[in-house]
Scaffold this motif. Structure first.
Motif, PDB file in Angstrom:
ATOM      1  N   LYS A  50      48.625 -47.352 -73.573  1.00 44.19           N
ATOM      2  CA  LYS A  50      47.115 -47.254 -73.033  1.00 44.19           C
ATOM      3  C   LYS A  50      47.151 -47.933 -71.683  1.00 44.19           C
ATOM      4  CE  LYS A  50      42.436 -46.496 -73.548  1.00 44.19           C
ATOM      5  NZ  LYS A  50      41.921 -45.109 -73.719  1.00 44.19           N
ATOM      6  N   MET A  51      47.452 -47.189 -70.615  1.00 42.84           N
ATOM      7  CA  MET A  51      47.520 -47.585 -69.333  1.00 42.84           C
ATOM      8  C   MET A  51      46.160 -47.704 -68.434  1.00 42.84           C
ATOM      9  SD  MET A  51      49.926 -48.710 -67.159  1.00 42.84           S
ATOM     10  CE  MET A  51      51.550 -48.077 -67.446  1.00 42.84           C
ATOM     11  N   THR A  52      45.814 -48.988 -68.666  1.00 40.74           N
ATOM     12  CA  THR A  52      44.304 -49.329 -67.948  1.00 40.74           C
ATOM     13  C   THR A  52      44.743 -49.788 -66.579  1.00 40.74           C
ATOM     14  OG1 THR A  52      44.680 -51.630 -68.495  1.00 40.74           O
ATOM     15  CG2 THR A  52      43.564 -50.428 -70.141  1.00 40.74           C
ATOM     16  N   PRO A  53      43.767 -49.568 -65.637  1.00 44.50           N
ATOM     17  CA  PRO A  53      43.877 -49.934 -64.172  1.00 44.50           C
ATOM     18  C   PRO A  53      44.535 -51.394 -64.302  1.00 44.50           C
ATOM     19  CG  PRO A  53      41.679 -48.752 -64.450  1.00 44.50           C
ATOM     20  CD  PRO A  53      42.322 -49.065 -65.718  1.00 44.50           C
ATOM     21  N   ALA A  54      43.887 -52.379 -64.821  1.00 41.22           N
ATOM     22  CA  ALA A  54      44.371 -53.683 -64.855  1.00 41.22           C
ATOM     23  C   ALA A  54      45.920 -53.856 -65.319  1.00 41.22           C
ATOM     24  CB  ALA A  54      43.721 -54.655 -65.589  1.00 41.22           C
ATOM     25  N   LEU A  55      46.226 -53.082 -66.351  1.00 39.51           N
ATOM     26  CA  LEU A  55      47.584 -53.003 -66.930  1.00 39.51           C
ATOM     27  C   LEU A  55      48.523 -52.503 -65.533  1.00 39.51           C
ATOM     28  CD1 LEU A  55      49.868 -53.716 -69.038  1.00 39.51           C
ATOM     29  CD2 LEU A  55      49.028 -51.553 -70.110  1.00 39.51           C
ATOM     30  N   LEU A  56      48.215 -51.289 -64.974  1.00 38.18           N
ATOM     31  CA  LEU A  56      48.905 -50.847 -64.128  1.00 38.18           C
ATOM     32  C   LEU A  56      49.018 -51.763 -63.137  1.00 38.18           C
ATOM     33  CD1 LEU A  56      50.304 -48.144 -63.175  1.00 38.18           C
ATOM     34  CD2 LEU A  56      48.186 -47.378 -62.286  1.00 38.18           C
ATOM     35  N   ALA A  57      48.035 -52.427 -62.493  1.00 40.08           N
ATOM     36  CA  ALA A  57      48.208 -53.218 -61.568  1.00 40.08           C
ATOM     37  C   ALA A  57      49.243 -54.520 -61.833  1.00 40.08           C
ATOM     38  CB  ALA A  57      46.623 -53.798 -60.957  1.00 40.08           C
ATOM     39  N   SER A  58      49.129 -54.957 -62.975  1.00 46.98           N
ATOM     40  CA  SER A  58      49.968 -56.156 -63.299  1.00 46.98           C
ATOM     41  C   SER A  58      51.464 -55.853 -63.656  1.00 46.98           C
ATOM     42  CB  SER A  58      49.529 -56.534 -64.644  1.00 46.98           C
ATOM     43  OG  SER A  58      49.790 -56.076 -65.814  1.00 46.98           O
ATOM     44  N   GLN A 173      61.426 -46.552 -53.953  1.00 44.42           N
ATOM     45  CA  GLN A 173      60.171 -46.881 -53.239  1.00 44.42           C
ATOM     46  C   GLN A 173      59.204 -45.885 -53.454  1.00 44.42           C
ATOM     47  OE1 GLN A 173      59.855 -50.244 -52.359  1.00 44.42           O
ATOM     48  NE2 GLN A 173      57.839 -49.548 -52.199  1.00 44.42           N
ATOM     49  N   LYS A 174      59.437 -44.670 -52.774  1.00 46.65           N
ATOM     50  CA  LYS A 174      58.429 -43.451 -53.005  1.00 46.65           C
ATOM     51  C   LYS A 174      57.916 -43.427 -54.247  1.00 46.65           C
ATOM     52  CE  LYS A 174      59.918 -41.078 -49.207  1.00 46.65           C
ATOM     53  NZ  LYS A 174      59.200 -41.041 -48.007  1.00 46.65           N
ATOM     54  N   LEU A 175      58.720 -43.722 -55.363  1.00 51.49           N
ATOM     55  CA  LEU A 175      57.963 -43.789 -56.757  1.00 51.49           C
ATOM     56  C   LEU A 175      56.714 -44.667 -56.657  1.00 51.49           C
ATOM     57  CD1 LEU A 175      60.924 -42.948 -58.825  1.00 51.49           C
ATOM     58  CD2 LEU A 175      59.281 -41.531 -58.688  1.00 51.49           C
ATOM     59  N   ILE A 176      57.235 -46.140 -56.391  1.00 46.58           N
ATOM     60  CA  ILE A 176      56.438 -46.945 -56.317  1.00 46.58           C
ATOM     61  C   ILE A 176      55.129 -46.786 -55.538  1.00 46.58           C
ATOM     62  CG2 ILE A 176      56.195 -49.555 -55.743  1.00 46.58           C
ATOM     63  CD1 ILE A 176      59.134 -49.806 -56.429  1.00 46.58           C
ATOM     64  N   ASP A 177      55.481 -46.487 -54.301  1.00 52.66           N
ATOM     65  CA  ASP A 177      54.353 -46.288 -53.224  1.00 52.66           C
ATOM     66  C   ASP A 177      53.343 -45.178 -53.897  1.00 52.66           C
ATOM     67  OD1 ASP A 177      55.586 -48.094 -51.631  1.00 52.66           O
ATOM     68  OD2 ASP A 177      56.382 -46.434 -50.253  1.00 52.66           O
ATOM     69  N   TYR A 178      53.825 -44.058 -54.381  1.00 54.01           N
ATOM     70  CA  TYR A 178      53.013 -43.015 -54.838  1.00 54.01           C
ATOM     71  C   TYR A 178      52.090 -43.535 -56.105  1.00 54.01           C
ATOM     72  CZ  TYR A 178      51.253 -38.573 -56.296  1.00 54.01           C
ATOM     73  OH  TYR A 178      50.225 -37.509 -56.628  1.00 54.01           O
ATOM     74  N   ILE A 179      52.754 -44.159 -56.959  1.00 50.16           N
ATOM     75  CA  ILE A 179      51.952 -44.699 -58.116  1.00 50.16           C
ATOM     76  C   ILE A 179      50.994 -45.607 -57.615  1.00 50.16           C
ATOM     77  CG2 ILE A 179      52.093 -46.065 -60.291  1.00 50.16           C
ATOM     78  CD1 ILE A 179      55.182 -45.094 -60.551  1.00 50.16           C
ATOM     79  N   ARG A 180      51.075 -46.624 -56.714  1.00 49.72           N
ATOM     80  CA  ARG A 180      50.236 -47.536 -56.302  1.00 49.72           C
ATOM     81  C   ARG A 180      48.845 -46.815 -55.487  1.00 49.72           C
ATOM     82  NH1 ARG A 180      50.859 -51.691 -59.460  1.00 49.72           N
ATOM     83  NH2 ARG A 180      53.209 -52.861 -59.164  1.00 49.72           N
ATOM     84  N   ASP A 181      49.621 -45.969 -54.613  1.00 50.26           N
ATOM     85  CA  ASP A 181      48.443 -45.236 -53.785  1.00 50.26           C
ATOM     86  C   ASP A 181      47.458 -44.262 -54.502  1.00 50.26           C
ATOM     87  OD1 ASP A 181      49.540 -46.580 -51.626  1.00 50.26           O
ATOM     88  OD2 ASP A 181      50.547 -44.929 -50.754  1.00 50.26           O
ATOM     89  N   ASN A 182      47.983 -43.859 -55.866  1.00 52.57           N
ATOM     90  CA  ASN A 182      47.430 -42.792 -56.649  1.00 52.57           C
ATOM     91  C   ASN A 182      47.067 -43.375 -58.087  1.00 52.57           C
ATOM     92  OD1 ASN A 182      47.266 -40.282 -54.525  1.00 52.57           O
ATOM     93  ND2 ASN A 182      49.522 -41.337 -54.679  1.00 52.57           N
ATOM     94  N   ALA A 183      46.681 -44.665 -58.275  1.00 50.04           N
ATOM     95  CA  ALA A 183      46.540 -45.060 -59.329  1.00 50.04           C
ATOM     96  C   ALA A 183      45.737 -44.360 -60.301  1.00 50.04           C
ATOM     97  CB  ALA A 183      46.066 -46.653 -59.218  1.00 50.04           C
ATOM     98  N   ASP A 184      44.777 -43.766 -60.116  1.00 50.10           N
ATOM     99  CA  ASP A 184      43.823 -42.964 -60.940  1.00 50.10           C
ATOM    100  C   ASP A 184      44.522 -42.073 -61.628  1.00 50.10           C
ATOM    101  OD1 ASP A 184      43.891 -41.860 -58.263  1.00 50.10           O
ATOM    102  OD2 ASP A 184      42.087 -40.463 -58.916  1.00 50.10           O
ATOM    103  N   GLU A 185      45.737 -41.370 -61.206  1.00 52.04           N
ATOM    104  CA  GLU A 185      46.465 -40.377 -61.755  1.00 52.04           C
ATOM    105  C   GLU A 185      47.306 -41.003 -62.898  1.00 52.04           C
ATOM    106  OE1 GLU A 185      48.523 -37.039 -59.845  1.00 52.04           O
ATOM    107  OE2 GLU A 185      47.689 -38.052 -57.787  1.00 52.04           O
TER     108      GLU A 185
END
Length: 192
Positions: A50-58, A173-185
Motif C-alpha cells: 500500500k503505497m501512501t504519499p508519505a511512504l513514497l516520500a520516505s 536517475q531518470k527513474l527517480i526523477d520521474y517517480i518524484r515528479d509524478n508521485a500521484d501516479e
C-alpha cells in the motif's frame, strides 16, 4: 551373526523406493525453498503493498524504483502473473517505470539475447515506451532496434548502443526523477 541376502527383486525395489524418496525430497526442496532475492522481493512487496504519499516520500532515492516495482508486483496475481497482460493495467507511470526498470536491470547484467530469452523479454516494447516517457529516447531506440534485428551481431551492436545511452541518459536517475515528479501516479487510493 546371520547375513540376510536380498533377492535381486528386493534390491531393485529398495533402490527404486530410495530414488523415489530422493526425487520427492528434491521436488519439495526446490519448490518451497526460496533464494535470498526471493525473500527480499516478498519482504518488499509486503512493505510497499500500500503505497501512501508519505511512504513514497520516505523511500530513499537509491531504493525508489525498486519500491515502486515491489508495489506493482504486490498488486499482480500471485499464481503465475502475466506481466505483459497485467502491467499495462497499472497506471501509465507504474507501467513505464516497472517495464523500464526490469529490462534495464536485465540489460545491465547481460545482453539482448539473454533478455529476449528471459521472462522480461516480452516487456521490451513496453520498456521502450517507458523509456520514451522517462525522456530517454536513445535507450528506447536501442531496444526497438534490437527487437527488429535479424542477427546476433546486430543485437550485440544494439546492446552497445543501449549501454552507451544508459550512461548518457542516466536511466537510474531518470527513474527517480520521474517517480518524484509524478508521485500521484505511484500512490494507492483508499480503495486499492
Amino acid at each position: 551373526m546371520q547375513v540376510i541376502e536380498l533377492s535381486v527383486f528386493n534390491r531393485n525395489l529398495i533402490t527404486i523406493a530410495v530414488l523415489a524418496l530422493a526425487f520427492i525430497a528434491l521436488y519439495f526442496f526446490s519448490r518451497y525453498s526460496k533464494t535470498e532475492s526471493e525473500h527480499r522481493a516478498d519482504r518488499l512487496q509486503k512493505q510497499y503493498a500500500k503505497m501512501t504519499p508519505a511512504l513514497l516520500a520516505s523511500v530513499p532515492d537509491e531504493e525508489l524504483a525498486e519500491a515502486v516495482v515491489a508495489n506493482v508486483f504486490a498488486k499482480m496475481s500471485k499464481q503465475r502473473p502475466d506481466l505483459y497482460v497485467e502491467l499495462p493495467q497499472q497506471t501509465p507511470g507504474r507501467c513505464a517505470v516497472t517495464a523500464a526498470w526490469l529490462v534495464d536491470r536485465e540489460l545491465d547484467q547481460s545482453d539482448f539475447e539473454t533478455l529476449f530469452a528471459s521472462a522480461c523479454g516480452p516487456l521490451a516494447e513496453l520498456a521502450a515506451d517507458g523509456l520514451d516517457r522517462l525522456q530517454a529516447p536513445s535507450a528506447a531506440a536501442a531496444i526497438r532496434a534490437a527487437l527488429v534485428a535479424e542477427t546476433e551481431e546486430v543485437r550485440a551492436n544494439c546492446h552497445a548502443d543501449y549501454v552507451e545511452a544508459r550512461e548518457q541518459e542516466d536511466i537510474p536517475q531518470k527513474l527517480i526523477d520521474y517517480i518524484r515528479d509524478n508521485a500521484d501516479e505511484f500512490t494507492d487510493s483508499e480503495e486499492e
